[in-house]
Design a protein around this motif. Structure first.
Motif, PDB file in Angstrom:
ATOM      1  N   ARG A  74     -39.192 -48.105 -21.766  1.00 55.75           N
ATOM      2  CA  ARG A  74     -39.911 -48.325 -20.501  1.00 55.75           C
ATOM      3  C   ARG A  74     -41.132 -47.409 -20.410  1.00 55.75           C
ATOM      4  N   ARG A  75     -40.976 -46.169 -20.846  1.00 60.82           N
ATOM      5  CA  ARG A  75     -42.094 -45.227 -20.795  1.00 60.82           C
ATOM      6  C   ARG A  75     -43.214 -45.679 -21.722  1.00 60.82           C
ATOM      7  N   VAL A  76     -42.865 -46.154 -22.914  1.00 60.88           N
ATOM      8  CA  VAL A  76     -43.883 -46.631 -23.863  1.00 60.88           C
ATOM      9  C   VAL A  76     -44.607 -47.842 -23.287  1.00 60.88           C
ATOM     10  N   PHE A  77     -43.861 -48.818 -22.767  1.00 59.81           N
ATOM     11  CA  PHE A  77     -44.479 -50.011 -22.181  1.00 59.81           C
ATOM     12  C   PHE A  77     -45.324 -49.643 -20.962  1.00 59.81           C
ATOM     13  N   GLY A  78     -44.840 -48.729 -20.128  1.00 59.87           N
ATOM     14  CA  GLY A  78     -45.567 -48.298 -18.942  1.00 59.87           C
ATOM     15  C   GLY A  78     -46.879 -47.605 -19.283  1.00 59.87           C
ATOM     16  N   ASP A  79     -46.959 -47.055 -20.476  1.00 60.66           N
ATOM     17  CA  ASP A  79     -48.153 -46.353 -20.933  1.00 60.66           C
ATOM     18  C   ASP A  79     -49.108 -47.278 -21.689  1.00 60.66           C
ATOM     19  N   GLY A  80     -48.777 -48.556 -21.778  1.00 64.32           N
ATOM     20  CA  GLY A  80     -49.651 -49.499 -22.470  1.00 64.32           C
ATOM     21  C   GLY A  80     -49.332 -49.682 -23.938  1.00 64.32           C
ATOM     22  N   GLY A  81     -48.210 -49.146 -24.388  1.00 63.62           N
ATOM     23  CA  GLY A  81     -47.803 -49.288 -25.780  1.00 63.62           C
ATOM     24  C   GLY A  81     -46.795 -50.406 -25.956  1.00 63.62           C
ATOM     25  N   PHE A  82     -46.147 -50.420 -27.112  1.00 62.35           N
ATOM     26  CA  PHE A  82     -45.135 -51.430 -27.434  1.00 62.35           C
ATOM     27  C   PHE A  82     -43.931 -50.727 -28.042  1.00 62.35           C
ATOM     28  N   ALA A  83     -42.757 -51.193 -27.693  1.00 66.37           N
ATOM     29  CA  ALA A  83     -41.522 -50.645 -28.262  1.00 66.37           C
ATOM     30  C   ALA A  83     -40.537 -51.777 -28.512  1.00 66.37           C
ATOM     31  N   ALA A  84     -39.784 -51.669 -29.592  1.00 67.96           N
ATOM     32  CA  ALA A  84     -38.772 -52.666 -29.915  1.00 67.96           C
ATOM     33  C   ALA A  84     -37.533 -51.971 -30.456  1.00 67.96           C
ATOM     34  N   VAL A  85     -36.387 -52.448 -30.012  1.00 68.10           N
ATOM     35  CA  VAL A  85     -35.116 -51.955 -30.544  1.00 68.10           C
ATOM     36  C   VAL A  85     -34.847 -52.757 -31.812  1.00 68.10           C
ATOM     37  N   VAL A  86     -34.977 -52.111 -32.954  1.00 71.98           N
ATOM     38  CA  VAL A  86     -34.786 -52.763 -34.249  1.00 71.98           C
ATOM     39  C   VAL A  86     -33.304 -52.858 -34.576  1.00 71.98           C
ATOM     40  N   ARG A  87     -32.552 -51.827 -34.195  1.00 72.98           N
ATOM     41  CA  ARG A  87     -31.106 -51.791 -34.437  1.00 72.98           C
ATOM     42  C   ARG A  87     -30.439 -51.091 -33.273  1.00 72.98           C
ATOM     43  N   LYS A  88     -29.475 -51.770 -32.692  1.00 70.09           N
ATOM     44  CA  LYS A  88     -28.739 -51.205 -31.563  1.00 70.09           C
ATOM     45  C   LYS A  88     -27.475 -50.528 -32.080  1.00 70.09           C
ATOM     46  N   GLY A  89     -27.297 -49.280 -31.684  1.00 73.63           N
ATOM     47  CA  GLY A  89     -26.149 -48.508 -32.137  1.00 73.63           C
ATOM     48  C   GLY A  89     -25.115 -48.315 -31.053  1.00 73.63           C
ATOM     49  N   ALA A  90     -24.319 -47.271 -31.187  1.00 74.68           N
ATOM     50  CA  ALA A  90     -23.260 -46.963 -30.226  1.00 74.68           C
ATOM     51  C   ALA A  90     -23.879 -46.593 -28.883  1.00 74.68           C
ATOM     52  N   THR A  91     -23.350 -47.161 -27.825  1.00 78.78           N
ATOM     53  CA  THR A  91     -23.889 -46.968 -26.482  1.00 78.78           C
ATOM     54  C   THR A  91     -23.842 -45.521 -26.037  1.00 78.78           C
ATOM     55  N   GLU A  92     -22.757 -44.856 -26.282  1.00 87.80           N
ATOM     56  CA  GLU A  92     -22.564 -43.503 -25.757  1.00 87.80           C
ATOM     57  C   GLU A  92     -23.275 -42.433 -26.568  1.00 87.80           C
ATOM     58  N   ALA A  93     -23.079 -42.417 -27.866  1.00 84.63           N
ATOM     59  CA  ALA A  93     -23.556 -41.268 -28.635  1.00 84.63           C
ATOM     60  C   ALA A  93     -24.145 -41.625 -29.992  1.00 84.63           C
ATOM     61  N   GLY A  94     -24.677 -42.816 -30.165  1.00 87.26           N
ATOM     62  CA  GLY A  94     -25.294 -43.164 -31.438  1.00 87.26           C
ATOM     63  C   GLY A  94     -26.559 -42.358 -31.668  1.00 87.26           C
ATOM     64  N   ALA A  95     -26.789 -41.914 -32.890  1.00 81.90           N
ATOM     65  CA  ALA A  95     -28.004 -41.175 -33.230  1.00 81.90           C
ATOM     66  C   ALA A  95     -29.206 -42.110 -33.105  1.00 81.90           C
ATOM     67  N   VAL A  96     -30.324 -41.583 -32.612  1.00 80.40           N
ATOM     68  CA  VAL A  96     -31.524 -42.387 -32.387  1.00 80.40           C
ATOM     69  C   VAL A  96     -32.586 -42.001 -33.414  1.00 80.40           C
ATOM     70  N   PHE A  97     -33.132 -43.003 -34.096  1.00 77.89           N
ATOM     71  CA  PHE A  97     -34.224 -42.837 -35.046  1.00 77.89           C
ATOM     72  C   PHE A  97     -35.410 -43.634 -34.517  1.00 77.89           C
ATOM     73  N   VAL A  98     -36.612 -43.053 -34.612  1.00 75.06           N
ATOM     74  CA  VAL A  98     -37.814 -43.689 -34.086  1.00 75.06           C
ATOM     75  C   VAL A  98     -38.832 -43.818 -35.212  1.00 75.06           C
ATOM     76  N   THR A  99     -39.418 -45.007 -35.341  1.00 76.41           N
ATOM     77  CA  THR A  99     -40.475 -45.224 -36.326  1.00 76.41           C
ATOM     78  C   THR A  99     -41.775 -45.568 -35.610  1.00 76.41           C
ATOM     79  N   THR A 100     -42.872 -45.157 -36.212  1.00 73.02           N
ATOM     80  CA  THR A 100     -44.200 -45.556 -35.771  1.00 73.02           C
ATOM     81  C   THR A 100     -44.967 -45.995 -37.003  1.00 73.02           C
ATOM     82  N   ARG A 101     -45.950 -46.851 -36.791  1.00 70.94           N
ATOM     83  CA  ARG A 101     -46.750 -47.377 -37.910  1.00 70.94           C
ATOM     84  C   ARG A 101     -48.224 -47.156 -37.578  1.00 70.94           C
ATOM     85  N   ASN A 102     -48.984 -46.612 -38.531  1.00 71.81           N
ATOM     86  CA  ASN A 102     -50.414 -46.435 -38.282  1.00 71.81           C
ATOM     87  C   ASN A 102     -51.171 -47.707 -38.677  1.00 71.81           C
ATOM     88  N   ARG A 103     -52.460 -47.691 -38.494  1.00 70.32           N
ATOM     89  CA  ARG A 103     -53.284 -48.882 -38.767  1.00 70.32           C
ATOM     90  C   ARG A 103     -53.322 -49.262 -40.245  1.00 70.32           C
TER      91      ARG A 103
END
Length: 114
Positions: free
Chosen positions: A14-43
């Motif tokens: 929501r914060r990324v979209f609210g700032d004019g960016g784009f975000a997508a959940v590529v893989r959904k993990g455990a709701t409570e305590a799944g480790a979160v990995f974030v990727t970004t891609r340059n031009r």
């Protein structure tokens, strides 16, 4: 109290979209305590991967804030996929989020440990 992974991912997207960016959940993990990995891609198509920071990175004053560390920078898709596959063998409940920041930088969106 630490936020659940599901809540953290929802707030981040929501914060990324609210700032004019784009975000997508590529893989959904455990709701409570799944480790979160974030990727970004340059031009140029190079990918940067952020993952959970080691426990030694946490400050005594703010132990509940989720922190990230830089895992790969300027990598291609194959290297990122291989690293995530290795992480999934260790913990199959991981989340993978891809973001394209808007006005804010990745360092402003995520708490990146030095």
């Amino acid at each position: 109290m630490r936020l659940t992974s599901d809540f953290f991912v929802s707030a981040l997207t929501r914060r990324v979209f609210g700032d004019g960016g784009f975000a997508a959940v590529v893989r959904k993990g455990a709701t409570e305590a799944g480790a979160v990995f974030v990727t970004t891609r340059n031009r140029m198509g190079e990918v940067t991967l952020f993952g959970p920071a080691p426990q030694t990175s946490y400050d005594e004053e703010r132990p509940s804030e989720r922190q990230f560390s830089l895992m790969l920078e300027g990598a291609d898709d194959a290297a990122v996929e291989a690293r995530l596959a290795k992480e999934m063998r260790f913990d199959p409940d991981i989340w993978v989020i891809e973001i394209e920041p808007g006005k804010l930088t990745v360092d402003e969106l995520l708490s990146v440990a030095a």
